[in-house]
Every structure is written in C-alpha cells, then in structure tokens.
Motif scaffolding. Structure first.
Motif, mmCIF file in Angstrom:
data_model
loop_
_atom_site.group_PDB
_atom_site.id
_atom_site.type_symbol
_atom_site.label_atom_id
_atom_site.label_comp_id
_atom_site.label_asym_id
_atom_site.label_seq_id
_atom_site.Cartn_x
_atom_site.Cartn_y
_atom_site.Cartn_z
ATOM 1 N N TRP A 87 40.710 41.552 20.499
ATOM 2 C CA TRP A 87 39.611 40.654 19.569
ATOM 3 C C TRP A 87 39.334 39.849 19.882
ATOM 4 O O TRP A 87 39.633 38.574 20.301
ATOM 5 C CB TRP A 87 40.342 40.419 17.903
ATOM 6 N N PRO A 88 37.566 40.105 19.837
ATOM 7 C CA PRO A 88 37.103 38.663 20.651
ATOM 8 C C PRO A 88 37.517 37.317 19.503
ATOM 9 O O PRO A 88 37.764 37.717 18.818
ATOM 10 C CB PRO A 88 35.680 39.184 20.390
ATOM 11 N N VAL A 89 37.298 36.046 19.753
ATOM 12 C CA VAL A 89 38.051 34.664 19.852
ATOM 13 C C VAL A 89 36.712 34.771 18.268
ATOM 14 O O VAL A 89 37.940 34.488 17.437
ATOM 15 C CB VAL A 89 37.577 33.817 20.694
ATOM 16 N N ARG A 90 35.905 35.157 17.855
ATOM 17 C CA ARG A 90 34.927 35.209 16.789
ATOM 18 C C ARG A 90 35.666 35.519 15.324
ATOM 19 O O ARG A 90 35.652 35.568 14.441
ATOM 20 C CB ARG A 90 33.616 35.371 17.209
ATOM 21 N N ARG A 91 36.088 37.120 15.757
ATOM 22 C CA ARG A 91 36.518 37.676 14.771
ATOM 23 C C ARG A 91 38.060 37.138 14.486
ATOM 24 O O ARG A 91 38.255 37.764 13.267
ATOM 25 C CB ARG A 91 37.072 38.793 15.453
ATOM 26 N N SER A 92 38.583 36.662 15.603
ATOM 27 C CA SER A 92 40.055 35.823 15.088
ATOM 28 C C SER A 92 39.942 34.209 14.590
ATOM 29 O O SER A 92 40.612 34.505 13.443
ATOM 30 C CB SER A 92 40.723 35.775 16.562
ATOM 31 N N LEU A 93 38.727 33.898 14.365
ATOM 32 C CA LEU A 93 38.269 32.934 13.353
ATOM 33 C C LEU A 93 38.441 33.221 12.643
ATOM 34 O O LEU A 93 38.089 32.726 11.582
ATOM 35 C CB LEU A 93 37.619 32.384 14.457
ATOM 36 N N ALA A 94 37.171 34.173 12.028
ATOM 37 C CA ALA A 94 36.694 34.990 10.554
ATOM 38 C C ALA A 94 37.857 34.767 10.334
ATOM 39 O O ALA A 94 38.505 35.239 9.276
ATOM 40 C CB ALA A 94 35.985 35.587 11.149
ATOM 41 N N ALA A 95 39.043 35.442 10.767
ATOM 42 C CA ALA A 95 40.370 36.291 10.193
ATOM 43 C C ALA A 95 40.790 34.920 9.718
ATOM 44 O O ALA A 95 41.510 34.866 8.599
ATOM 45 C CB ALA A 95 40.591 37.615 11.103
ATOM 46 N N PHE A 96 41.263 33.874 10.577
ATOM 47 C CA PHE A 96 41.556 33.314 10.050
ATOM 48 C C PHE A 96 41.042 31.738 9.535
ATOM 49 O O PHE A 96 41.648 31.250 8.173
ATOM 50 C CB PHE A 96 41.625 31.707 11.588
ATOM 51 N N GLY A 97 39.593 31.993 9.314
ATOM 52 C CA GLY A 97 39.316 31.341 7.917
ATOM 53 C C GLY A 97 39.198 32.099 6.768
ATOM 54 O O GLY A 97 39.336 31.259 5.229
#
Length: 100
Positions: free
Chosen positions: A65-75
C-alpha cells in the motif's frame, strides 16, 4: 489468516471498543462517578489499538500500500465509526483478491 482478514477483524474489535469507551464507559465515569469503567475499557481499547496498528503494518507491507493509504487507514481508527467505513474498502479489496 490473510493480512486483510486479520485487519478487518482487529479493526472491528478496535472500533467496538472505541465506541464502548466513548458512549458507555465515559458516561458511567462522569455521570455515575465510576472511573473503573474507563480504566478497564481503556486498557482493552489500548491493547486492541496496538493490535490494529500491527495488523495495519502487516497488511500494508504485504499488499504494498502507498503511505497515503496506510495513513488514511490509521486515521480511520482515530474517528468514531471510522473503522467500520474502512471495513467496506477492505472487504472489497479482499473480494477482488479472492476472485482472481
């Protein structure tokens, strides 16, 4: 168990514990003066949150996953009901992977 399936399960449990903390334990603490409810529910939620982060890291690594997707999931884990919205996307991705 696949990384996505594990993430979905842990996200569901983490989301439920978050809602329990916000809508059950916190009112019990402040309306009934029973802080033990928050202490217990908070500890369970904290453990599930750590498991969520671990499962998220595993899924993001295995599926590149791109970092943006991982951060969205974390959010999503920081917002009430966020993990349930995340589950819809994870379910779709899981179905796409199994149908291939």
């Amino acid at each position: 168990m696949s990384a996505l399936r594990q993430l979905r399960w842990v996200a569901f449990l983490e989301g439920m514990s978050f809602l329990g903390l916000l809508f059950i334990a916190m009112p019990v603490k402040y309306l009934l003066d029973q802080p033990l409810a928050v202490r217990i529910t908070g500890a369970v939620h904290g453990l599930l949150f750590l498991l969520f982060v671990s499962s998220l890291f595993r899924a993001a690594s295995e599926h590149a996953w791109p970092v943006r997707r991982s951060l969205a999931a974390f959010g999503a884990s920081l917002v009430p009901f966020g993990t349930f919205v995340l589950d819809r996307a994870l379910r779709r991705e899981e179905q796409e992977l199994t149908s291939e």
